[in-house]
Design an enzyme around this catalytic site. Structure first.
Site, PDB file in Angstrom:
ATOM      1  N   HIS A 274      -8.962   3.428  -2.131  1.00  0.00           N
ATOM      2  CA  HIS A 274      -7.116   2.825  -1.584  1.00  0.00           C
ATOM      3  C   HIS A 274      -7.252   1.920  -2.749  1.00  0.00           C
ATOM      4  O   HIS A 274      -6.702   0.836  -2.877  1.00  0.00           O
ATOM      5  CB  HIS A 274      -7.756   2.196  -0.299  1.00  0.00           C
ATOM      6  CG  HIS A 274      -6.509   1.659   0.445  1.00  0.00           C
ATOM      7  ND1 HIS A 274      -5.332   2.364  -0.502  1.00  0.00           N
ATOM      8  CD2 HIS A 274      -5.736   0.609   1.179  1.00  0.00           C
ATOM      9  CE1 HIS A 274      -4.196   1.723  -0.017  1.00  0.00           C
ATOM     10  NE2 HIS A 274      -4.310   0.222   1.150  1.00  0.00           N
TER      11      HIS A 274
ATOM     12  N   CYS B 234     -13.390   0.807   7.498  1.00  0.00           N
ATOM     13  CA  CYS B 234     -12.451   0.188   6.976  1.00  0.00           C
ATOM     14  C   CYS B 234     -13.063   1.087   5.956  1.00  0.00           C
ATOM     15  O   CYS B 234     -13.948   1.182   4.673  1.00  0.00           O
ATOM     16  CB  CYS B 234     -12.794  -1.520   6.865  1.00  0.00           C
ATOM     17  SG  CYS B 234     -13.320  -2.284   7.520  1.00  0.00           S
TER      18      CYS B 234
ATOM     19  N   CYS C 255       0.579  -0.851  -0.005  1.00  0.00           N
ATOM     20  CA  CYS C 255      -0.198  -0.081   0.173  1.00  0.00           C
ATOM     21  C   CYS C 255       1.221   1.348  -0.435  1.00  0.00           C
ATOM     22  O   CYS C 255       0.022   3.012  -0.135  1.00  0.00           O
ATOM     23  CB  CYS C 255      -0.978   0.282   0.699  1.00  0.00           C
ATOM     24  SG  CYS C 255      -1.735  -1.583   2.034  1.00  0.00           S
TER      25      CYS C 255
END
Ligand SMILES: [Zn+2]
Lengths: 384, 136
Positions: free
Chosen positions: A333, A207, A84
């Site tokens: 994301h 989340c 990430c």
């Protein structure tokens, strides 16, 4: 403060649930925006860093394909991966290539098409993101390992599920203002607190949203930046650190040590302290990750991070505005693109071009980008 | 016995610390201990990164662990769908931390950070070998 390497162009695709195009076309969206922003063409570029988490790519060795499509042959290209945080690792490598004198202009291109593989395939790959010998066999997931950090933080400092929900509400407020965010709906406290439990105490809205997306940054040497850019933003500090992949290798779970170590390096290099930061982008893959970031970056003492969100200090107008573009929680994301997108937000803030989410007079900004569950940590300080 | 006997789902079979599963089979949870520098390792390792020795022996992990943290997982990765919900946990046995699961029969409300637990070896429904944490 170092004045050697600048960011002279930024670009980002919209972050969406299902991108209706190939990864080369997705990459092109951010690239064309950044190149136009910098006012350069492919012949001006010396090298490209292609950042993604390859477990989500159908294409093997995608840097070759992306470099061809962006017109970046015969210049060198290679893949950079720290899950990430891949694209801020790309910034670190590009910085050193430029500072060494090897190159003058380097493209850092991050992308991820999370929807390219099926949800089942993606779950299967995520399970193997932990130590496959010793921790994956128990059924680990990213949310579960962050949930264990949340529980440890609650136990040590008395933080609560409501504190985490307050962080989500901030993300929702700013995500609604961001045309490139995947989640733009409003949320209220009851919705957050009553949502499905994913891994206790983390619930659905704790989340971040998966998304497809790309980001692109153009980095240049000081001479080149002064020659071609009217609005360079300088890299003042860089920090990078790691922690064990295994949870059993961690001293404690109530913070991320890789972020603490990386932050200290970045502050030391820039000659700055947490009080000097006007605006920050932190890696809120889960609400607890933002709360830990407040403390690990020194915006609050350990255990006092909750006061920042309870008192609204991380909103625009507060002491230290954080993730005013919606963060990973609302913006989305797309793994390899995330760090570049965070950096783009800070560059726009420092140029005074952030529109509805502009932090008035922002001069110094910080990016905190984490790979895995606190395995890789990058902190970057930028200034006008 | 191959290392792929370990765990609900196994992802790899070959390692120099494969004796771990033979100890599990005998009802023992063991770590490795570096005979050169005296460090104890969990997960067990074949090699010491501190003194570069590979002279290891197997030592028992004693009872009296403290629960560092835990989470009840409602959505599992591929291969664990029928297994949820389950509670993952990290336990500190006198400085040696062990990752695993808490016994399903313990209600979540009775689990607290800092509680004392012990590790017990188990044979799972699929005949795989593992260990599990129970309140001490
Ligand atoms: Zn040793």
């Amino acid at each position: 403060m170092p004045n050697d390497v600048a960011i002279i162009g930024v670009g980002q695709s919209a972050f969406v649930r299902n991108y209706e195009g190939s990864i080369r076309e997705l990459a092109f969206e951010a690239y064309s925006e950044a190149m136009k922003d910098a006012g350069i063409t492919n012949n001006d570029v010396d090298a490209s860093m292609i950042c993604s988490a390859p477990e989500y790519d159908q294409q093997r060795s995608p840097s070759s394909l992306i470099a061809e499509y962006l017109g970046l042959n015969p210049q060198p290209t290679f893949a950079i991966e720290t899950v990430c945080s891949s694209s801020t690792t790309g910034i670190r490598v590009a910085y050193s290539l430029i500072k060494s004198g090897l190159h003058d202009v380097v493209v850092v291109l991050g992308f991820q098409k999370m929807s390219e593989i099926s949800s089942a395939d993606s779950q299967e790959r995520m399970g193997r993101g932990a130590d496959i010998m010793w921790e994956s066999p128990f059924g680990t997931m990213m949310p579960a390992n962050y949930a264990m950090h949340a529980r440890a933080h609650f136990a040590r400092y008395g933080s609560t599920e409501k504190d985490l929900a307050l962080i989500r509400l901030k993300a929702a407020k700013y995500g609604a203002l961001n045309e490139k965010a995947v989640y733009r709906k409003g949320l209220d406290l009851d919705q957050c607190l009553n949502a499905d439990v994913v891994a206790s105490p983390l619930k659905r809205f704790d989340c971040c949203a998966n998304a497809d997306g790309s980001s692109c940054l153009i980095l240049a040497s000081a001479d080149k930046a002064k020659e071609i850019s009217k609005k360079p933003v300088w890299i003042r500090g860089l920090g990078s650190a790691t922690a064990s992949l295994t949870m059993s290798g961690r001293d404690a779970l109530d913070g991320l040590n890789c972020a603490r170590v990386a932050a200290k390096q970045a502050y030391d290099m820039a000659g700055l302290s947490p009080q000097d930061i006007d605006v920050a982008e932190v890696h809120d893959c889960f609400t607890i990750a933002e709360l830990m970031a407040y403390e690990n970056l020194g915006f609050a003492e350990p255990g006092k991070g909750v006061e920042l969100i309870q008192n609204g200090e991380t909103y625009i107008g507060g002491k230290i505005p954080v993730n005013v573009d919606g963060g990973l929680l609302s913006k989305g994301h797309p793994i390899g693109a995330t760090g570049g997108s965070q950096t783009r937000t800070i560059v726009l803030q420092l140029r005074g071009e952030a529109g509805d989410i502009q932090v008035p007079g922002a001069e110094i900004g910080l990016v905190h980008n984490i790979g895995g569950v606190g395995v890789y940590g990058n902190v970057i300080i930028l200034g006008r | 016995m191959s290392f792929d006997k370990f765990g609900q789902v196994s992802f790899t079979s070959q390692t120099k610390v494969g004796a771990f599963v033979e100890y599990l089979d005998k009802g023992e949870l063991r770590a490795t201990y570096c005979q050169e520098c005296g460090r104890t390792f969990f997960p067990p390792r074949a090699d010491c990164s501190w003194c570069l020795s590979s002279n290891m022996e197997w030592v028992k992990i004693e009872d009296g662990g403290k629960l560092v943290s835990f989470t009840k997982v409602n959505y599992g990765p591929t291969g664990f769908e029928s297994d949820v919900p389950y509670v993952l946990a990290l336990v500190d046995f006198n400085g040696v931390k062990v990752f695993g699961r808490i016994n399903k029969e313990v209600p979540e409300e009775q689990i607290t950070v800092g509680m004392t637990v012990k590790a017990e070896t188990v044979t799972l429904a699929n005949e795989q070998l593992s260990y599990i944490f129970n309140p001490a």
